[in-house]
Design a protein around this motif. Structure first.
Motif, PDB file in Angstrom:
ATOM      1  N   VAL A  76       0.862  -1.169   0.000  1.00 19.79           N
ATOM      2  CA  VAL A  76       0.000   0.000   0.000  1.00 19.79           C
ATOM      3  C   VAL A  76       0.894   1.212   0.000  1.00 19.79           C
ATOM      4  O   VAL A  76       1.572   1.478   0.980  1.00 19.79           O
ATOM      5  CB  VAL A  76      -0.903   0.029   1.237  1.00 19.79           C
ATOM      6  CG1 VAL A  76      -1.719   1.305   1.285  1.00 19.79           C
ATOM      7  CG2 VAL A  76      -1.816  -1.177   1.230  1.00 19.79           C
ATOM      8  N   GLY A 170       2.245  -2.917   3.674  1.00 17.10           N
ATOM      9  CA  GLY A 170       2.269  -1.582   3.099  1.00 17.10           C
ATOM     10  C   GLY A 170       2.374  -0.538   4.179  1.00 17.10           C
ATOM     11  O   GLY A 170       2.797  -0.815   5.301  1.00 17.10           O
ATOM     12  N   HIS A 171       1.950   0.642   3.877  1.00 18.84           N
ATOM     13  CA  HIS A 171       2.050   1.763   4.810  1.00 18.84           C
ATOM     14  C   HIS A 171       0.695   2.434   4.955  1.00 18.84           C
ATOM     15  O   HIS A 171       0.015   2.689   3.963  1.00 18.84           O
ATOM     16  CB  HIS A 171       3.071   2.772   4.311  1.00 18.84           C
ATOM     17  CG  HIS A 171       3.107   4.030   5.118  1.00 18.84           C
ATOM     18  ND1 HIS A 171       3.356   4.029   6.476  1.00 18.84           N
ATOM     19  CD2 HIS A 171       2.889   5.327   4.781  1.00 18.84           C
ATOM     20  CE1 HIS A 171       3.306   5.267   6.928  1.00 18.84           C
ATOM     21  NE2 HIS A 171       3.022   6.078   5.927  1.00 18.84           N
ATOM     22  N   ALA A 172       0.338   2.688   6.197  1.00 18.74           N
ATOM     23  CA  ALA A 172      -0.884   3.428   6.480  1.00 18.74           C
ATOM     24  C   ALA A 172      -0.493   4.712   7.196  1.00 18.74           C
ATOM     25  O   ALA A 172       0.045   4.672   8.301  1.00 18.74           O
ATOM     26  CB  ALA A 172      -1.828   2.599   7.345  1.00 18.74           C
ATOM     27  N   ALA A 173      -0.708   5.836   6.554  1.00 18.50           N
ATOM     28  CA  ALA A 173      -0.371   7.136   7.145  1.00 18.50           C
ATOM     29  C   ALA A 173      -1.493   7.546   8.081  1.00 18.50           C
ATOM     30  O   ALA A 173      -2.444   8.207   7.686  1.00 18.50           O
ATOM     31  CB  ALA A 173      -0.169   8.178   6.051  1.00 18.50           C
ATOM     32  N   VAL A 174      -1.358   7.147   9.349  1.00 21.67           N
ATOM     33  CA  VAL A 174      -2.374   7.451  10.348  1.00 21.67           C
ATOM     34  C   VAL A 174      -1.807   8.438  11.346  1.00 21.67           C
ATOM     35  O   VAL A 174      -0.600   8.718  11.354  1.00 21.67           O
ATOM     36  CB  VAL A 174      -2.864   6.158  11.044  1.00 21.67           C
ATOM     37  CG1 VAL A 174      -3.527   5.235  10.037  1.00 21.67           C
ATOM     38  CG2 VAL A 174      -1.708   5.440  11.744  1.00 21.67           C
TER      39      VAL A 174
END
Lengths: 176, 282
Positions: A76, A170-174
């Motif tokens: 992601v 993936g990466h989750a920008a939270v």
């Protein structure tokens, strides 16, 4: 003779153009080039024409599996963050924070399906009918399709258990 | 002898023009004949199907082109607010197999497109109300607590049920996982600071990410809600999540930027809950 040759040429050209315009086949949501329901553990899916496309229709009945087979491990990369952990995350000043921009409309393996929730009409699909008006019929017209009735509402207790998710790498920008 | 031969004599140019016209008519007639034999498109749906709201059992024929996406990146001004943001549900969740239109009411105007995936995960949304063949669902977009109606019957949607829901008492900094009426786990957690509070309301587990960039949590569970302080954060749209934290000192503190920070064993359990599971932040 010249006229006959010209007419023959027109017929040939027309037929060629029509044959070249074959109907397109819509891909399914997983965009792997395969139209029939796949990537589900078990899917029973009737297929019917939807406009110019062949598309998956009807309810997909998933036999319960521990994990959803639709997950792909595609990374992601919507908004990759390069901010080290020890850095203070960005904060606004006194002004109102700006609205987010979109990093791209594609969410991963499904980059749009082009086909809405109606990919075919189920009971209301106009199946093959009898002879048209003015045509001599070969026999009695087939019985009309039964009128669609409201499907019964399934009790929540009768529904299958929702599967546990398979985490996607993936990466989750939270907000942290 | 043809009719044209019997007509009044014509010039060569006129004969050529007539010949071209005749050829065009012949080509058009052939095209119509072959198309009618199934070489082209099906006839369009009757106009009535487009005019009136689709009754139960009928297909929802909506052109999704141009509709904004109902994802964590979306901002849906036309979405109705959650009518009961602190109420539980029966646990019905819907798997969106293909992009579907989201309407402002059963049979109403479409205002968004709910995609089949969210952050690479299959889209599962909680059902909060039902009317005939239509279901009202929580959406993962801004503004928080956005809802919309989608067709359930006759649509590529799978219905399932999750027996779990997550209850987060933000003031008490307490998270409880319920399986029906059974408490299966409760933990002291970290919540948002006073400057960046954890948003209250009814949301859900939207995705499960095995994080490859940041290091503070091996698994991040983005929710269908956003910070009300930050419109953007770390390149993202300010999505709030459940996730772990390497320093246990944060548990019991209001020090995050909006997310709920949970201990490792809580994260392990939360990671197994189905997507679409309700999370009540109150």
């Amino acid at each position: 003779m010249h006229k006959k040759a010209r007419f023959a040429g027109v017929i040939t050209a027309t037929a060629g153009l029509l044959l070249a315009g074959a109907p397109a086949f819509a891909d399914s949501a997983d965009n792997d080039g395969i139209n029939v329901g796949n990537d589900n553990d078990v899917s029973l899916v009737p297929i019917q024409l939807c406009g110019n496309n062949v598309a998956v229709v009807g309810a997909v009945v998933n036999i319960l599996s521990p994990q959803s087979g639709d997950c792909t491990n595609a990374p992601v990369g919507d908004h990759p963050s390069h901010k080290p952990d020890h850095e203070k995350p960005e904060k606004p000043g006194h002004e109102k924070p700006e609205k987010p921009g979109h990093g791209g409309g594609c969410d991963g393996d499904d980059c749009g399906g082009g086909c809405d929730d109606d990919c075919g009409g189920g009971p209301d699909w106009p199946g093959p009918g009898g002879p048209g008006p003015g045509e001599p019929g070969p026999g009695p017209a087939p019985a009309p399709a039964p009128a669609p009735s409201a499907p019964e509402q399934v009790s929540p207790a009768e529904l299958p258990a929702a599967p546990s998710p398979v985490a996607v790498a993936g990466h989750a920008a939270v907000t942290g | 002898m043809t009719a044209r031969t019997r007509s009044a004599p014509s010039t060569p140019a006129r004969r050529r023009a007539l010949g071209r016209a005749r050829s065009s008519l012949l080509a058009g007639g052939l095209a119509a004949l072959l198309t009618g034999c199934g070489g082209g498109a099906l006839p369009p749906a009757p106009a009535a199907d487009h005019a009136a709201p689709a009754p139960a059992g009928q297909a929802d024929r909506v052109d999704l082109t141009g509709l904004p996406e109902a994802s964590t990146f979306g901002d849906l001004d036309g979405a109705a607010a959650d009518p009961a943001p602190q109420v539980g549900t029966e646990g019905v969740v819907l798997r969106i197999e293909h992009d579907v239109a989201v309407h402002d009411a059963p049979g109403g105007t479409p205002f968004a497109r709910l995609p089949a995936t969210q952050l690479g995960n299959p889209t599962w949304v909680p059902l909060i109300a039902r009317q005939g063949g239509w279901g009202q669902v929580l959406l993962p977009s801004r503004p928080n607590s956005s809802t919309g109606w989608i067709r359930i019957d006759g649509a590529p949607i799978t219905q399932a049920r999750t027996p779990y829901h997550v209850d987060v008492d933000v003031d008490a900094r307490r998270l409880v996982v319920w399986e029906g009426d059974r408490n299966v786990g409760s933990w002291t957690v970290g919540v948002g600071s006073s400057d960046s509070p954890t948003p209250r309301g009814r949301t859900y587990l939207m995705a499960a990410i095995e994080e490859t960039v940041t290091k503070f949590s091996p698994i991040i569970l983005p929710l269908g809600t956003h910070s009300e302080t930050f419109n953007s954060y770390g390149g993202g749209p300010g999505t709030v999540a459940l996730h772990g934290w390497p320093d246990p000192a944060v548990f019991g503190e209001a020090a995050s930027d909006g997310c709920v920070r949970v201990p490792p064993d809580a994260l392990r359990l939360l990671s197994t809950l189905p997507l679409g599971t309700l999370v009540l932040l109150h």
